[in-house]
Design a protein around this motif. Sequence first.
Motif, PDB file in Angstrom:
ATOM      1  N   VAL A 122       0.853  -1.182   0.000  1.00 49.58           N
ATOM      2  CA  VAL A 122       0.000   0.000   0.000  1.00 49.58           C
ATOM      3  C   VAL A 122       0.891   1.234   0.000  1.00 49.58           C
ATOM      4  CG1 VAL A 122      -0.156   0.061   2.517  1.00 49.58           C
ATOM      5  CG2 VAL A 122      -1.997   1.048   1.134  1.00 49.58           C
ATOM      6  N   GLN A 123       0.370   2.326  -0.512  1.00 45.30           N
ATOM      7  CA  GLN A 123       1.124   3.574  -0.465  1.00 45.30           C
ATOM      8  C   GLN A 123       0.956   4.246   0.884  1.00 45.30           C
ATOM      9  OE1 GLN A 123      -0.178   5.837  -3.931  1.00 45.30           O
ATOM     10  NE2 GLN A 123       1.640   5.142  -5.039  1.00 45.30           N
ATOM     11  N   ALA A 124       1.899   5.083   1.212  1.00 49.99           N
ATOM     12  CA  ALA A 124       1.837   5.827   2.468  1.00 49.99           C
ATOM     13  C   ALA A 124       0.505   6.571   2.575  1.00 49.99           C
ATOM     14  CB  ALA A 124       3.000   6.808   2.556  1.00 49.99           C
ATOM     15  N   GLY A 125      -0.076   6.518   3.759  1.00 52.40           N
ATOM     16  CA  GLY A 125      -1.380   7.126   3.981  1.00 52.40           C
ATOM     17  C   GLY A 125      -2.538   6.175   3.789  1.00 52.40           C
ATOM     18  N   SER A 161      -4.524   2.228   3.945  1.00 46.24           N
ATOM     19  CA  SER A 161      -5.014   1.365   5.018  1.00 46.24           C
ATOM     20  C   SER A 161      -5.007  -0.094   4.587  1.00 46.24           C
ATOM     21  CB  SER A 161      -6.447   1.759   5.395  1.00 46.24           C
ATOM     22  OG  SER A 161      -6.514   3.072   5.897  1.00 46.24           O
ATOM     23  N   LEU A 162      -4.906  -0.947   5.564  1.00 47.15           N
ATOM     24  CA  LEU A 162      -5.036  -2.386   5.366  1.00 47.15           C
ATOM     25  C   LEU A 162      -5.719  -2.970   6.591  1.00 47.15           C
ATOM     26  CD1 LEU A 162      -1.525  -3.531   4.012  1.00 47.15           C
ATOM     27  CD2 LEU A 162      -3.701  -3.652   2.759  1.00 47.15           C
ATOM     28  N   ARG A 163      -6.400  -4.087   6.399  1.00 42.80           N
ATOM     29  CA  ARG A 163      -6.922  -4.830   7.534  1.00 42.80           C
ATOM     30  C   ARG A 163      -6.389  -6.249   7.483  1.00 42.80           C
ATOM     31  NH1 ARG A 163     -13.099  -6.363   9.393  1.00 42.80           N
ATOM     32  NH2 ARG A 163     -12.874  -7.882   7.709  1.00 42.80           N
ATOM     33  N   ILE A 164      -5.754  -6.642   8.563  1.00 45.49           N
ATOM     34  CA  ILE A 164      -5.209  -7.986   8.691  1.00 45.49           C
ATOM     35  C   ILE A 164      -6.154  -8.803   9.559  1.00 45.49           C
ATOM     36  CG2 ILE A 164      -3.284  -9.359   9.526  1.00 45.49           C
ATOM     37  CD1 ILE A 164      -1.514  -6.895   9.145  1.00 45.49           C
ATOM     38  N   SER A 165      -6.374 -10.041   9.139  1.00 46.43           N
ATOM     39  CA  SER A 165      -7.213 -10.955   9.905  1.00 46.43           C
ATOM     40  C   SER A 165      -6.361 -12.065  10.493  1.00 46.43           C
ATOM     41  CB  SER A 165      -8.292 -11.566   9.007  1.00 46.43           C
ATOM     42  OG  SER A 165      -9.114 -10.572   8.455  1.00 46.43           O
ATOM     43  N   CYS A 166      -6.826 -12.614  11.581  1.00 47.29           N
ATOM     44  CA  CYS A 166      -6.168 -13.755  12.210  1.00 47.29           C
ATOM     45  C   CYS A 166      -7.259 -14.732  12.636  1.00 47.29           C
ATOM     46  CB  CYS A 166      -5.347 -13.300  13.407  1.00 47.29           C
ATOM     47  SG  CYS A 166      -4.636 -14.653  14.372  1.00 47.29           S
ATOM     48  N   ASP A 212      -4.298   2.052   9.690  1.00 46.04           N
ATOM     49  CA  ASP A 212      -4.664   3.273   8.980  1.00 46.04           C
ATOM     50  C   ASP A 212      -3.500   4.250   8.950  1.00 46.04           C
ATOM     51  OD1 ASP A 212      -7.856   2.999  10.573  1.00 46.04           O
ATOM     52  OD2 ASP A 212      -7.385   2.539   8.479  1.00 46.04           O
ATOM     53  N   ASN A 213      -3.556   5.159   7.969  1.00 35.17           N
ATOM     54  CA  ASN A 213      -2.518   6.179   7.834  1.00 35.17           C
ATOM     55  C   ASN A 213      -1.128   5.544   7.904  1.00 35.17           C
ATOM     56  OD1 ASN A 213      -1.384   8.722   7.553  1.00 35.17           O
ATOM     57  ND2 ASN A 213      -1.524   9.202   9.740  1.00 35.17           N
ATOM     58  N   LEU A 214      -0.946   4.535   7.092  1.00 32.12           N
ATOM     59  CA  LEU A 214       0.303   3.774   7.133  1.00 32.12           C
ATOM     60  C   LEU A 214       1.487   4.601   6.660  1.00 32.12           C
ATOM     61  CD1 LEU A 214      -1.101   0.366   5.952  1.00 32.12           C
ATOM     62  CD2 LEU A 214       0.205   0.717   8.050  1.00 32.12           C
ATOM     63  N   LYS A 215       2.632   4.315   7.241  1.00 37.59           N
ATOM     64  CA  LYS A 215       3.884   4.992   6.919  1.00 37.59           C
ATOM     65  C   LYS A 215       4.904   3.963   6.429  1.00 37.59           C
ATOM     66  CE  LYS A 215       2.998   8.163  10.780  1.00 37.59           C
ATOM     67  NZ  LYS A 215       3.520   8.709  12.062  1.00 37.59           N
ATOM     68  N   PRO A 216       5.892   4.398   5.676  1.00 33.53           N
ATOM     69  CA  PRO A 216       6.909   3.433   5.210  1.00 33.53           C
ATOM     70  C   PRO A 216       7.563   2.664   6.365  1.00 33.53           C
ATOM     71  CG  PRO A 216       7.085   5.453   3.969  1.00 33.53           C
ATOM     72  CD  PRO A 216       6.072   5.705   5.050  1.00 33.53           C
ATOM     73  N   GLU A 217       7.708   3.288   7.504  1.00 31.32           N
ATOM     74  CA  GLU A 217       8.340   2.601   8.633  1.00 31.32           C
ATOM     75  C   GLU A 217       7.431   1.537   9.259  1.00 31.32           C
ATOM     76  OE1 GLU A 217       8.011   5.899   8.194  1.00 31.32           O
ATOM     77  OE2 GLU A 217       7.567   6.946  10.082  1.00 31.32           O
ATOM     78  N   PHE A 251       3.420   3.634  20.550  1.00 27.92           N
ATOM     79  CA  PHE A 251       3.702   4.138  19.208  1.00 27.92           C
ATOM     80  C   PHE A 251       2.468   4.075  18.299  1.00 27.92           C
ATOM     81  CE2 PHE A 251       3.604   0.689  16.141  1.00 27.92           C
ATOM     82  CZ  PHE A 251       3.703  -0.457  16.919  1.00 27.92           C
ATOM     83  N   VAL A 252       1.448   3.328  18.682  1.00 27.60           N
ATOM     84  CA  VAL A 252       0.276   3.176  17.822  1.00 27.60           C
ATOM     85  C   VAL A 252      -0.415   4.526  17.584  1.00 27.60           C
ATOM     86  CG1 VAL A 252      -2.036   2.175  17.701  1.00 27.60           C
ATOM     87  CG2 VAL A 252      -0.080   0.759  18.391  1.00 27.60           C
ATOM     88  N   GLN A 253      -0.588   5.295  18.610  1.00 29.55           N
ATOM     89  CA  GLN A 253      -1.107   6.661  18.525  1.00 29.55           C
ATOM     90  C   GLN A 253      -2.372   6.763  17.676  1.00 29.55           C
ATOM     91  OE1 GLN A 253       2.277   8.947  17.170  1.00 29.55           O
ATOM     92  NE2 GLN A 253       3.044   9.190  19.252  1.00 29.55           N
ATOM     93  N   GLY A 254      -3.272   5.817  17.853  1.00 26.68           N
ATOM     94  CA  GLY A 254      -4.564   5.880  17.189  1.00 26.68           C
ATOM     95  C   GLY A 254      -4.582   5.430  15.748  1.00 26.68           C
ATOM     96  N   ARG A 255      -3.467   5.054  15.182  1.00 30.67           N
ATOM     97  CA  ARG A 255      -3.434   4.649  13.771  1.00 30.67           C
ATOM     98  C   ARG A 255      -3.868   3.205  13.564  1.00 30.67           C
ATOM     99  NH1 ARG A 255       1.044   4.459  10.914  1.00 30.67           N
ATOM    100  NH2 ARG A 255       2.435   4.108  12.704  1.00 30.67           N
ATOM    101  N   PHE A 256      -3.679   2.367  14.591  1.00 28.17           N
ATOM    102  CA  PHE A 256      -4.019   0.951  14.488  1.00 28.17           C
ATOM    103  C   PHE A 256      -5.157   0.640  15.461  1.00 28.17           C
ATOM    104  CE2 PHE A 256       0.744  -0.124  13.578  1.00 28.17           C
ATOM    105  CZ  PHE A 256       0.678   0.600  12.413  1.00 28.17           C
ATOM    106  N   THR A 257      -6.041  -0.266  15.036  1.00 24.39           N
ATOM    107  CA  THR A 257      -7.169  -0.657  15.873  1.00 24.39           C
ATOM    108  C   THR A 257      -7.323  -2.169  15.832  1.00 24.39           C
ATOM    109  OG1 THR A 257      -8.301   1.413  15.285  1.00 24.39           O
ATOM    110  CG2 THR A 257      -9.621  -0.310  16.333  1.00 24.39           C
ATOM    111  N   VAL A 258      -7.451  -2.760  16.990  1.00 22.29           N
ATOM    112  CA  VAL A 258      -7.668  -4.200  17.058  1.00 22.29           C
ATOM    113  C   VAL A 258      -9.113  -4.466  17.442  1.00 22.29           C
ATOM    114  CG1 VAL A 258      -5.259  -4.664  17.628  1.00 22.29           C
ATOM    115  CG2 VAL A 258      -6.933  -4.420  19.463  1.00 22.29           C
ATOM    116  N   SER A 259      -9.614  -5.582  16.970  1.00 27.02           N
ATOM    117  CA  SER A 259     -10.972  -6.012  17.295  1.00 27.02           C
ATOM    118  C   SER A 259     -11.050  -7.515  17.108  1.00 27.02           C
ATOM    119  CB  SER A 259     -11.994  -5.300  16.402  1.00 27.02           C
ATOM    120  OG  SER A 259     -11.769  -5.614  15.035  1.00 27.02           O
TER     121      SER A 259
END
Length: 127
Positions: A12-15, A17-22, A83-88, A62-70
């Motif tokens: 994905v490009q910077a900025g 989103s992706l959702r990962i499932s487990c 969300d709001n993914l960064k290269p790092e 470090f998550v600072q609201g960018r990642f959400t688990v459910s």
Amino acid sequence: QVQLVESGGGSVQAGGSLRISCEVSGFTLNTYCTGWFRQTPGEKHEGIATIAGYGRITYAAFVQGRFTVSRDNARNTMYLQLDNLKPEDTAMYFCAARQYGGGHCGGGISPRDFDTWGQGTQVTVSS
């Protein structure tokens, strides 16, 4: 047999989103502490968040609201919304479970506290 299988990684490009499932098997999500971690080559697993069996969620600073688990107990599946993914954020992302402790996670997010891991899914963020 306890198993965890991640899916949903990708590029994905910077900025973006992706959702990962487990998807888990061999246990129900309301009985074990589970967690999300990531790892870059040559580095240790970095804790992202934990979810206690009874539902309490703890995030790393470090998550600072960018990642959400459910999780969806009926589907035996947990999710990590990125969300709001960064290269790092580029890393292999893992879900994990702790088969001891009665579903309690404690206060930390240490990979050493988890004994069962999925195979991981790669997330690559381009600038």
